[in-house]
Design a protein around this motif. Structure first.
Motif, PDB file in Angstrom:
ATOM      1  N   ARG A 108       0.828  -1.335   0.174  1.00  0.00           N
ATOM      2  CA  ARG A 108      -0.135   0.075   0.045  1.00  0.00           C
ATOM      3  C   ARG A 108       0.859   1.142  -0.050  1.00  0.00           C
ATOM      4  O   ARG A 108       0.286   2.217  -0.863  1.00  0.00           O
ATOM      5  CB  ARG A 108      -0.998   0.174   1.088  1.00  0.00           C
ATOM      6  N   LEU A 114       0.697   3.924  -2.998  1.00  0.00           N
ATOM      7  CA  LEU A 114       0.290   5.497  -2.487  1.00  0.00           C
ATOM      8  C   LEU A 114       1.406   6.327  -2.843  1.00  0.00           C
ATOM      9  O   LEU A 114       1.055   7.344  -3.453  1.00  0.00           O
ATOM     10  CB  LEU A 114      -0.068   5.458  -1.256  1.00  0.00           C
ATOM     11  N   ARG A 147      -9.220   2.072  -0.801  1.00  0.00           N
ATOM     12  CA  ARG A 147      -9.198   3.149  -0.193  1.00  0.00           C
ATOM     13  C   ARG A 147     -10.796   3.444   0.263  1.00  0.00           C
ATOM     14  O   ARG A 147     -11.286   4.504   1.082  1.00  0.00           O
ATOM     15  CB  ARG A 147      -8.705   4.685  -1.148  1.00  0.00           C
TER      16      ARG A 147
END
Length: 144
Positions: free
Chosen positions: A37, A41, A106
């Motif tokens: 992640r 991101l 998300r």
């Protein structure tokens, strides 16, 4: 309608109920590890970069980041591409699937459950709900 404080308490209770009713329960959040992640991101916010640059930004060993990138590349969410400025360098970037995985990761609420519930409202009710909620969020001025 009561005072602003009474209405805030009523909203907080309804929000809690809405959250519990529409929270995602499909397990998709577990699809990404914390390290994966973080890589996705960071790339989504910073743009394409080399594995070495990514390791530096994430303050991790290049070998660790390289392994994560390889795993994500194997899942089709990242791809390596030559740097258009310097063909000797290879950049890492998200694929369309990578952006979709990150977007789904998300999501806190179940879009399917919300869409089903919204189907029971008129177009005017949906528009009013979205307008009012948007105004509420903007009225505080604080960013999340």
């Amino acid at each position: 309608m009561g005072t602003a404080e009474q209405d805030a308490r009523g909203f907080a209770e309804l929000f809690r109920e809405a959250y519990l009713r529409f929270h995602r329960r499909d397990g998709k959040r577990a699809e990404l590890s914390g390290a994966s992640r973080a890589v996705l991101l960071h790339l989504s916010q910073a743009g394409p970069m080399t594995v070495g640059e990514l390791a530096l930004h994430l303050e991790r060993a290049q070998s660790v980041v390289s392994e994560i990138v390889s795993q994500l590349e194997g899942k089709g969410v990242l791809e390596r591409e030559p740097d258009p400025q310097d063909r000797r360098r290879t950049l890492v970037w998200l694929t369309p699937e990578g952006f979709a995985v990150l977007r789904a990761d998300r999501e806190v609420l179940s879009i399917d459950a919300l869409a089903e519930a919204f189907g029971g409202l008129t177009a005017a009710e949906r528009a009013g709900l979205l307008t009012t909620l948007s105004q509420l969020v903007r009225s505080n001025g604080a960013t999340p």
